[in-house]
Design an enzyme around this catalytic site. Structure first.
Site, PDB file in Angstrom:
ATOM      1  N   TRP A 321      50.852  35.527  17.243  1.00 42.71           N
ATOM      2  CA  TRP A 321      51.331  36.619  16.389  1.00 42.71           C
ATOM      3  C   TRP A 321      52.486  37.343  17.059  1.00 42.71           C
ATOM      4  CZ3 TRP A 321      51.608  41.911  17.197  1.00 42.71           C
ATOM      5  CH2 TRP A 321      51.880  42.698  16.066  1.00 42.71           C
ATOM      6  N   HIS A 322      52.408  37.509  18.373  1.00 45.78           N
ATOM      7  CA  HIS A 322      53.458  38.232  19.089  1.00 45.78           C
ATOM      8  C   HIS A 322      54.769  37.458  19.128  1.00 45.78           C
ATOM      9  CE1 HIS A 322      50.263  40.926  20.568  1.00 45.78           C
ATOM     10  NE2 HIS A 322      51.247  41.774  20.843  1.00 45.78           N
ATOM     11  N   GLY A 323      54.728  36.154  19.131  1.00 45.69           N
ATOM     12  CA  GLY A 323      55.977  35.409  19.192  1.00 45.69           C
ATOM     13  C   GLY A 323      55.774  33.924  18.998  1.00 45.69           C
TER      14      GLY A 323
END
Length: 475
Positions: A321-323
């Site tokens: 989700w972060h990257g």
């Protein structure tokens, strides 16, 4: 548009609040929607169309799910839910992960001599990870009968578009503000509390985080950092990240209070955690709660996986989700495996666990080890930093930081940290069971003066500083 900008502080926010309080209560959702759309489209007006489309998509599916449940057609409701979720994830997947998917496919097929396709670089719409998750929580909670869908599209659009938390959270689930969208309390006490909370976050962001940014740039930009440089840069980066992101959350919560909303807290002194497990009870708490309630618990309760496997999968998803890179996937795996090991070894702690400095030091060391993956988002660069941490690139002397960081920036950092140490004891949270905000009951005099002085100093820092977006905007 960002909170720490002259346009927002001296033009947008005063104009918005003036109109918001000038109109009657029935029109305030309209003001929120129009103001938030202006705020969002300041960067890229074309992405506003996507934003409105996702808003209407989830509003429509929420009504369909509710109608099916009222008719006792649960399978139909589940089909509507599935279609709504797939549409949300498809939008998020295309804009955030399509380029990464093409890179992975190309990397696999090219060595085999198979022609691959190319894809034009897709720009990530600002805040899409946050507002898609909020939209998902809305339709899922309706299916679970934990929230009632609103019949007013404007109220729902106001919920999705609320500009204080639109770009980088906190992730506000609909059931938490369902009643507030229909009716909320406005008072000078709550407004002043919100303004104070906003000023606290502004000081964190501008006075401390932005002043440390130049050293962070040196750390990330060094291809082969030496040992002292790597460890010092890592420490600076993790401190900057906290003040940047928690500063944004403070400003968002404060702005919400100024509009009569109570948003959930997003941080609770995360660097005092005594285990990785406890860290995720203190850091980005709204994301951790979202993943727990919508990923981890359903997997365990439906027996799709055991608790330990579900925990690793959930943290992998958190990293992704972060990257969109293998570095972020490994970052999530680091936490997932670490939390499983802590449970196996019975060293996982909770927020209520009595404090122990050695457990805290061990946890903070592990957090630092995870950060090269997070900060670079690039696996090769992360390996170069790890090599530097081990002294494989030489010892170093910190000379780059000494010459690269301005004296004025260092002064701002020292003043900001000292201010937090003195005035950070001020509890600016609002407790719903109290007749007045805690701040108005217990804070005044010297503490209030410190707050205003810190805010004034941060404004001078902003006037001399170039544009500095929040770090979490990239997610």
């Amino acid at each position: 548009m960002v909170f720490s900008s002259n346009v927002f502080l001296f033009l947008f926010l005063p104009a918005f609040l003036l109109v918001y309080y000038a109109v009657g209560a029935r029109w305030r959702s309209w003001v929120i929607v129009l103001g938030s759309y202006l705020f969002y489209s300041w960067w890229r007006p074309d992405f506003l169309l996507l934003f409105v489309a996702i808003t209407y998509w989830n509003y429509w599916f929420g009504l369909r799910i509710k109608a099916a449940l009222d008719a006792e057609r649960k399978q139909t409701a589940f089909r509507w839910l599935t279609l709504g979720v797939v549409g949300d994830l498809a939008a998020l997947g295309y804009f955030k992960y399509a380029n990464f998917g093409v890179e992975v496919i190309t990397g696999v097929l090219e060595p085999l001599g198979i022609n691959t396709f190319t894809l034009e670089h897709i720009i990530l719409p600002l805040g899409i990870s946050f507002y898609v998750f909020q939209a998902l929580s809305y339709i899922v909670d309706i299916y679970r009968k934990q929230a009632e869908p609103t019949r007013s599209f404007i109220d729902f659009a106001a919920y999705i578009a609320l500009f204080p938390q639109l770009i980088a959270g906190p992730i506000v689930r609909y059931k938490l503000v369902e009643e507030q969208l229909r009716e909320r309390t406005h008072s000078m006490e709550l407004f002043s509390l919100g303004a104070s909370r906003f000023m606290l976050g502004f000081i964190k962001k501008v006075l401390i985080a932005d002043s440390m940014a130049s050293m962070n740039v040196l750390f990330i930009g060094e291809s082969t950092p030496q040992m002292f440089d790597a460890w010092f840069g890592l420490l600076v980066s993790i401190i900057q990240l906290y003040f940047d992101f928690s500063g944004y959350s403070d400003m968002a919560i404060g702005l919400g209070m100024m509009m009569g909303f109570r948003f959930p807290e997003n941080f609770n002194q995360p660097y005092l955690a005594q285990s990785i497990t406890e860290f995720w009870q203190r850091w980005h708490m709204t994301l951790a709660e979202f993943l727990r309630d919508y990923v981890y618990l359903p997997m365990v309760r439906r027996r799709f996986a055991g608790a330990m496997v579900a925990l690793i999968y959930t943290m992998l998803l958190s990293g992704f989700w972060h990257g969109a890179s293998f570095a972020f996937i490994l970052w999530g795996l680091f936490f997932g495996v670490g939390m499983v090991l802590e449970r196996r070894l019975r060293i996982a702690t909770k927020i209520t666990t009595p404090y122990n400095v050695w457990r805290n030091a061990r946890t903070f060391f592990l957090l630092n080890l995870s950060m090269p993956l997070f900060y670079t988002g690039d696996l090769r660069h992360s390996l170069d930093i790890y090599a530097g941490l081990l002294g494989m690139n030489g010892v170093g002397s910190l000379s780059g930081y000494v010459y690269g960081a301005s004296i004025m920036s260092m002064c701002f950092v020292v003043i900001g940290l000292a201010w937090i140490a003195v005035a950070g004891r001020i509890n600016l949270r609002y407790y719903a069971n109290e007749t007045q905000p805690y701040f108005m009951q217990h804070v005044g005099g010297l503490s209030a003066l410190l707050l205003w002085l810190g805010f004034a100093l941060a404004l001078t820092r902003l006037a001399a500083n170039s544009f500095s977006p929040f770090l979490y905007f990239q997610f």
